[in-house]
Design a protein around this motif. Sequence first.
Motif, mmCIF file in Angstrom:
data_model
loop_
_atom_site.group_PDB
_atom_site.id
_atom_site.type_symbol
_atom_site.label_atom_id
_atom_site.label_comp_id
_atom_site.label_asym_id
_atom_site.label_seq_id
_atom_site.Cartn_x
_atom_site.Cartn_y
_atom_site.Cartn_z
ATOM 1 N N ARG A 1 56.553 21.761 12.654
ATOM 2 C CA ARG A 1 57.203 20.615 12.020
ATOM 3 C C ARG A 1 56.435 19.322 12.320
ATOM 4 N N VAL B 1 54.637 16.946 9.423
ATOM 5 C CA VAL B 1 54.742 15.485 9.328
ATOM 6 C C VAL B 1 53.354 14.858 9.353
ATOM 7 N N SER C 1 61.774 11.441 10.854
ATOM 8 C CA SER C 1 62.390 12.743 11.125
ATOM 9 C C SER C 1 61.793 13.444 12.340
ATOM 10 N N ASP C 2 60.760 12.867 12.950
ATOM 11 C CA ASP C 2 60.111 13.497 14.102
ATOM 12 C C ASP C 2 60.027 12.500 15.255
ATOM 13 N N THR D 1 62.985 17.170 8.362
ATOM 14 C CA THR D 1 61.571 17.035 8.018
ATOM 15 C C THR D 1 61.213 17.809 6.762
#
Length: 741
Positions: free
Chosen positions: A557, A561, A612-613, A723
């Motif tokens: 993930r 990103v 999102s990260d 994500t």
Amino acid sequence: MEAMGVAVALGLLLLTAGGSTGDAAREAAAVRELLVRLLGPGPAAAFSVSVERSLATKSGLDTYRLSGGGAGARVQVLGSTGVAAAAGLHRYLRDFCGCHVAWSGSQLRLPQPLPAVPEELTEATPNRYRYYQNVCTQSYSFLWWDWARWEQEIDWMALNGINLALAWSGQEAIWQRVYLALGLTQTEIDEYFTGPAFLAWGRMGNLHTWSGPLPPSWHLKQLYLQHRILDRMRSFGMIPVLPAFAGHVPKALTRVFPQVNVTQMGSWGHFNCSYSCSFLLAPEDPLFPLVGSLFLRELTKEFGTDHIYGADTFNEMQPPSSEPSYLAAATAAVYQAMTAVDPDAVWLLQGWLFQNQPEFWGPAQVAAVLGAVPRGRLLVLDLFAESQPVYVRTASFQGQPFIWCMLHNFGGNHGLFGALESVNQGPATARRFPNSTLVGTGMAPEGIGQNEVVYALMAELGWRKDPVADLGAWVTSFAARRYGVSHGDAEAAWRLLLRSVYNCSGEECRGHNHSPLVKRPSLHMVTTVWYNRSDVFEAWRLLLAATPTLASSPAFRYDLVDVTRQAVQELVSLYYEEMRTAYLKKELVPLMRAGGILAYELLPALDQVLASDCHFLLGSWLEQARLAAVSETEAHFYEQNSRYQLTLWGPEGNILDYANKQLAGLVADYYAPRWRLFAETLAESLVQGVPFQQHQFDKNAFQLEQTFVLGTRRYPSQPEGDTVDLVKKLFLKYYPRAGFF
């Protein structure tokens, strides 16, 4: 005779430097404790770790041995030092268990039972040292770390076989004691030190005063941290490099000693003399050895020593004279101040000065510096060897030992980048150089936490005698370990990245992200890249295709990103080119369309993906700064230091956007407003029929930049959104357009 001189120099270095006589039992215990932190007490019990000095080669090189495992048997890890044992442990986890340890997170799914080592495996490093850090790393990446984060990093260092590293925290507290003893007032000292985010350049004499002063609590916390850092590094058998006096002093010293012989240096980094133009003590002045020995004596009394010290007198500064006699005297003065306190001192010198100003550092000037310290007592970092090695034009630093370093990253930028083939071949090539004085390999990035594949390769090369035979196969296995499973699409994506962003060569390999996304807009921005952008877009597609299988992997993930971020960076360049072309053709509608997409759609969408990260959050960066404070006033001060470093760097944008990052919040509230202003200004220029005025735009952009730096908005420090869903939406909207540019 030359070869004999080289051998003597290297032998002297091996004898005088480092902790080869440390406590083997303590080092073994340190590795066992690392195992528990890494795997947990249950899995850690399946390993037996011991340290035996006799395992080292006849020339004293670190060695590890692996055996056992399988059918319930314990895996036996034996090392000549704690670092060697940790490196052997990492080799087992990597090559036998398919595990992966990285800054962004680790994949540690162990097979059950643990695989057997089929035949006893013994590996010796080809060189004495595996070095880590750049003076700037302390400011660009380690700045706000607490002990928990330092502990993780030292574990990473041990697993990657690092046995030589800077340990420069807390030195300002020592300097404060020295300056007070010399008669400076506390006010004069406070006015001299930079703020926390700029200490690296204060330490090298480039800056003073800017963004300070340091609060008293800073000194106390850094002293505490330094003691813990040193204790842990030494427990593994690492050699910490402490700082030494390079010759730079506060101007206030001239008040206490009116007759002192100092030279005011030139300005640095577009700063005026209010913040740069340091004062350099003349090497013949009696204060030089006094100040140098006072500092080192106080430092080693506080922290002990492992006899290697770092100092940089002329980092990115032209010396006041090119006369070899002056340069030799200035160099000798630094070294003699070390040996006055520690007769076994070895000086670690960043060789960046020779690379940074080659027009000044001719053969005579280089020889003056290298010859002013006894052979074997000057250890030179060939800091940017993967791109512009200095050893090849200095006859292997004229017999002084050196470490082949990969610098790779400037400013801690995001942006996929690397010269993997050059990195792969470089150490072996240096080893074969005539009368080579290579004694190690090193990683010297200005900032960490990016392009982890590059550092994985470099760390592995520290234990390899030969280059990796097939980088394509190597990066394929890297992807499988990273995600914990082989996946054709993900591995194909990595091979595309290898042949594109990680295949830099020549002049473009400066390691700094010049994407228009992170630069103040103008009509003259460079958008050319050394690779085919379609490879990045295709890698993006392939990673997204792998999400049904790999989405549960945190490393995957993260990479999703990061590659999406890179794809958007490419799209920004392409939309910018459309804007520029439309403006030059005086076509308002295409200009507004491209500018609107870039500033009002693409960058906000990128900000959402980054949010999102947890690794791409401005809020986390600023929260670290605030947590380092002991009051709200300090928290605000530290946060402003961080904001300045990321953006303006100096009060007037002196080194604008050098330390650029692509973080959620920074994209939305710093980069996007500049692009909106640029698009609107260009459109207004066409409507009014007047030329675009870059100077006026820069003034208006500076107001936006300064508003961000001085702002107090709090940003989320926890990720928001899914994500995969966010990337999918962005991909479906923009991937089809990528083929039309």
